[in-house]
Design a protein around this motif. Structure first.
Motif, PDB file in Angstrom:
ATOM      1  N   GLY A 105       0.822  -1.211   0.000  1.00 32.46           N
ATOM      2  CA  GLY A 105       0.000   0.000   0.000  1.00 32.46           C
ATOM      3  C   GLY A 105       0.850   1.252   0.000  1.00 32.46           C
ATOM      4  O   GLY A 105       0.577   2.214  -0.739  1.00 32.46           O
ATOM      5  N   ASN A 106       1.931   1.272   0.805  1.00 32.08           N
ATOM      6  CA  ASN A 106       2.838   2.423   0.815  1.00 32.08           C
ATOM      7  C   ASN A 106       3.553   2.576  -0.520  1.00 32.08           C
ATOM      8  O   ASN A 106       3.742   3.683  -1.019  1.00 32.08           O
ATOM      9  N   ALA A 107       3.980   1.440  -1.106  1.00 29.81           N
ATOM     10  CA  ALA A 107       4.677   1.497  -2.399  1.00 29.81           C
ATOM     11  C   ALA A 107       3.782   2.121  -3.471  1.00 29.81           C
ATOM     12  O   ALA A 107       4.244   2.902  -4.301  1.00 29.81           O
ATOM     13  N   LEU A 108       2.505   1.780  -3.454  1.00 30.06           N
ATOM     14  CA  LEU A 108       1.565   2.365  -4.423  1.00 30.06           C
ATOM     15  C   LEU A 108       1.298   3.836  -4.098  1.00 30.06           C
ATOM     16  O   LEU A 108       1.248   4.682  -4.993  1.00 30.06           O
ATOM     17  N   LYS A 109       1.127   4.138  -2.808  1.00 34.90           N
ATOM     18  CA  LYS A 109       0.790   5.498  -2.406  1.00 34.90           C
ATOM     19  C   LYS A 109       1.919   6.471  -2.726  1.00 34.90           C
ATOM     20  O   LYS A 109       1.679   7.588  -3.188  1.00 34.90           O
ATOM     21  N   PHE A 110       3.177   6.043  -2.504  1.00 34.03           N
ATOM     22  CA  PHE A 110       4.316   6.928  -2.713  1.00 34.03           C
ATOM     23  C   PHE A 110       5.016   6.656  -4.051  1.00 34.03           C
ATOM     24  O   PHE A 110       6.214   6.881  -4.179  1.00 34.03           O
ATOM     25  N   SER A 111       4.273   6.174  -5.021  1.00 38.31           N
ATOM     26  CA  SER A 111       4.866   5.839  -6.324  1.00 38.31           C
ATOM     27  C   SER A 111       5.232   7.070  -7.133  1.00 38.31           C
ATOM     28  O   SER A 111       6.016   7.000  -8.068  1.00 38.31           O
ATOM     29  N   GLY A 112       4.658   8.244  -6.804  1.00 40.43           N
ATOM     30  CA  GLY A 112       4.938   9.448  -7.588  1.00 40.43           C
ATOM     31  C   GLY A 112       4.108   9.463  -8.862  1.00 40.43           C
ATOM     32  O   GLY A 112       3.373   8.526  -9.162  1.00 40.43           O
ATOM     33  N   ASN A 113       4.263  10.524  -9.628  1.00 39.93           N
ATOM     34  CA  ASN A 113       3.426  10.691 -10.820  1.00 39.93           C
ATOM     35  C   ASN A 113       4.210  10.782 -12.121  1.00 39.93           C
ATOM     36  O   ASN A 113       3.629  10.902 -13.189  1.00 39.93           O
ATOM     37  N   GLU A 114       5.535  10.727 -12.048  1.00 39.19           N
ATOM     38  CA  GLU A 114       6.323  11.000 -13.244  1.00 39.19           C
ATOM     39  C   GLU A 114       6.598   9.764 -14.095  1.00 39.19           C
ATOM     40  O   GLU A 114       6.857   9.870 -15.282  1.00 39.19           O
ATOM     41  N   GLU A 115       6.570   8.591 -13.535  1.00 37.93           N
ATOM     42  CA  GLU A 115       6.860   7.402 -14.319  1.00 37.93           C
ATOM     43  C   GLU A 115       5.975   6.241 -13.855  1.00 37.93           C
ATOM     44  O   GLU A 115       5.301   6.323 -12.850  1.00 37.93           O
ATOM     45  N   LYS A 116       5.997   5.203 -14.627  1.00 41.20           N
ATOM     46  CA  LYS A 116       5.184   4.028 -14.315  1.00 41.20           C
ATOM     47  C   LYS A 116       5.683   3.368 -13.030  1.00 41.20           C
ATOM     48  O   LYS A 116       6.868   3.146 -12.860  1.00 41.20           O
ATOM     49  N   ALA A 117       4.751   3.048 -12.144  1.00 44.13           N
ATOM     50  CA  ALA A 117       5.132   2.421 -10.876  1.00 44.13           C
ATOM     51  C   ALA A 117       5.521   0.959 -11.090  1.00 44.13           C
ATOM     52  O   ALA A 117       4.831   0.213 -11.771  1.00 44.13           O
ATOM     53  N   VAL A 118       6.658   0.575 -10.509  1.00 44.67           N
ATOM     54  CA  VAL A 118       7.123  -0.819 -10.567  1.00 44.67           C
ATOM     55  C   VAL A 118       7.412  -1.264  -9.136  1.00 44.67           C
ATOM     56  O   VAL A 118       8.197  -0.631  -8.422  1.00 44.67           O
ATOM     57  N   ILE A 119       6.773  -2.354  -8.725  1.00 43.65           N
ATOM     58  CA  ILE A 119       6.961  -2.893  -7.373  1.00 43.65           C
ATOM     59  C   ILE A 119       7.446  -4.334  -7.497  1.00 43.65           C
ATOM     60  O   ILE A 119       6.834  -5.143  -8.186  1.00 43.65           O
ATOM     61  N   GLU A 120       8.549  -4.636  -6.815  1.00 40.65           N
ATOM     62  CA  GLU A 120       9.130  -5.990  -6.867  1.00 40.65           C
ATOM     63  C   GLU A 120       9.090  -6.610  -5.468  1.00 40.65           C
ATOM     64  O   GLU A 120       9.528  -5.990  -4.497  1.00 40.65           O
ATOM     65  N   VAL A 121       8.565  -7.836  -5.397  1.00 37.19           N
ATOM     66  CA  VAL A 121       8.542  -8.584  -4.139  1.00 37.19           C
ATOM     67  C   VAL A 121       9.362  -9.843  -4.352  1.00 37.19           C
ATOM     68  O   VAL A 121       8.981 -10.719  -5.121  1.00 37.19           O
ATOM     69  N   THR A 122      10.516  -9.927  -3.691  1.00 40.83           N
ATOM     70  CA  THR A 122      11.425 -11.057  -3.895  1.00 40.83           C
ATOM     71  C   THR A 122      11.778 -11.709  -2.565  1.00 40.83           C
ATOM     72  O   THR A 122      11.660 -11.088  -1.503  1.00 40.83           O
ATOM     73  N   SER A 123      12.218 -12.954  -2.634  1.00 37.68           N
ATOM     74  CA  SER A 123      12.584 -13.696  -1.421  1.00 37.68           C
ATOM     75  C   SER A 123      13.794 -14.569  -1.693  1.00 37.68           C
ATOM     76  O   SER A 123      13.992 -15.044  -2.821  1.00 37.68           O
ATOM     77  N   GLU A 124      14.601 -14.791  -0.656  1.00 38.53           N
ATOM     78  CA  GLU A 124      15.742 -15.692  -0.756  1.00 38.53           C
ATOM     79  C   GLU A 124      15.997 -16.312   0.617  1.00 38.53           C
ATOM     80  O   GLU A 124      15.714 -15.701   1.643  1.00 38.53           O
TER      81      GLU A 124
END
Length: 404
Positions: free
Chosen positions: A293-312
């Motif tokens: 939710g924070n990643a989407l909220k603070f994505s900004g308006n200038e470029e396409k939002a990209v969110i990566e969820v990774t695990s190791e």
């Protein structure tokens, strides 16, 4: 007892009446010098301090309190109508205050915060009592070896009793949160209903009035969210048994909840295979909800939002641990390309009611990351973040695969 410090008597009277309506004992002082004299004679659980006063101002008083062993742990809330600039707010926190509130004040929110700090103060005192009991236990072991078993049994009984009392207090605190949630939500719901009726029936031709009404509705919605978040935070003290949890399923449920916002933001979500761990599924769902939710909220308006969820899988319980297929821990990273933040504020972002951004531009209560941190710690894990302003943020979680 709560001490109110203000050089304007009318302010003291108004705030005193508000607190006494909620059965809170109140004392007052009309200068910094008078406040210091009273604090040396009386134990206060909270101080509500005006900033600008003749003689010793609020900042100087708190600085003196911070340097005294007996008074350094008394929580202080600054309340100011004049010193509302960021530099004064930062100075307030630097001097040792737990909160800095600018006027006009939402009385319901102030009362909620005052009661919360009073509860925290009471629990800290209980922990100090328990610490003293443990210190006495060590002393008894050294001084009385001949009747050691009897002494231990007596002290153990006291500790069990104190622990039971503490658990009862935690239960009472949860009950208090439920009552506060209901009592505050009900009038807010009525405000929303009636203001919408007024808007629909009487304000169709008045654009300025509609704008004021829309602002009122938005403020009510934010208050409702704050109450919900506080309730969620208080629930975390309850004991729940962990179970096998497929984090892929949890993540997909969260993404499903955000599908409308993801589509509206034109966001791309990238994930790899997440592990199955011992956890409380509903709480892990809250963690992913807050981070994504924070990643989407603070994505900004200038470029396409990209969110990566990774695990190791990693070797040990450490943020910087090397990877290992035989490891007993996992490291999950939620990375975005949003507005980011300055890492000098890293310690603040996980503290309840703290927010680094303008709430008029980015809505929020300042509780979400505090909830995430408390959940991760309850799961014997770690959480931190890495970021630069304008270059996005990465929130990193370390969790054990099996609960022990």
């Amino acid at each position: 007892m709560v001490l109110i410090v203000d050089d304007i008597r009318a302010n003291i009277i108004a705030l005193k009446k508000t607190l006494e309506l909620h059965n809170i004992d109140v004392d007052s002082a009309e200068s910094g010098e008078e406040a210091l004299k009273k604090i040396l004679k009386t134990d206060y659980c909270l101080i509500i301090m005006d900033v600008q006063m003749p003689g010793l101002d609020g900042f100087e008083v708190v600085k003196i309190l911070s340097g005294n062993i007996r008074t350094k742990d008394i929580p202080v809330i600054f309340l100011s109508a004049l010193n509302t600039e960021k530099k004064y707010i930062f100075k307030g926190y630097e001097t040792g205050a737990v909160e800095y509130i600018t006027k006009p004040v939402d009385s319901d929110l102030l009362i909620l915060k005052v009661k919360t700090f009073i509860k925290i103060y009471e629990q800290q005192n209980e922990l100090k009592v328990m610490k003293d009991l443990l210190s006495k236990e060590i002393k008894i072991r050294k001084e009385a070896q001949d009747n050691l078993e009897i002494k231990i049994a007596e002290r153990t009984k006291e500790l069990v009793q104190k622990n039971e009392e503490l658990e009862l207090r935690n239960h009472e605190l949860q009950q208090f949160s439920w009552v506060v949630s209901h009592d505050l939500n009900e009038p807010i719901r009525k405000i929303q209903i009636f203001i919408k009726i007024i808007k629909d029936l009487y304000l169709k031709a008045d654009d300025k009035a509609i704008d004021y009404v829309d602002r009122t509705i938005k403020s009510a919605e934010r208050m409702q969210t704050l109450i919900t978040d506080l309730l969620a935070y208080s629930r975390l003290s309850a004991q729940v048994k962990p179970e096998k949890t497929d984090l892929n399923v949890v993540l997909q449920e969260v993404l499903g909840d955000f599908d409308y916002l993801i589509e509206r933001k034109n966001a791309t979500i990238k994930t790899n295979e997440l592990p199955t761990i011992d956890s409380i599924p509903s709480q892990m769902r809250q963690v992913f909800q807050n981070l994504i939710g924070n990643a989407l909220k603070f994505s900004g308006n200038e470029e396409k939002a990209v969110i990566e969820v990774t695990s190791e899988t990693i070797l040990e319980k450490s943020i910087e641990s090397p990877t290992s297929p035989e490891g007993k821990f996992c490291r999950i990273t939620v990375k975005d390309n949003g507005i980011g933040f300055d890492e000098i504020y890293l310690d603040r972002i996980f503290i309840i009611f703290q927010s680094l951004n303008d709430r008029q531009s980015y809505e929020g209560t300042g509780i979400g990351l505090a909830i995430a941190k408390k959940i991760i710690e309850k799961h014997n894990g770690l959480i931190t973040a890495k970021s630069k302003v304008g270059e996005g943020a990465s929130f990193i979680i370390v969790l054990p695969l099996k609960y022990e």
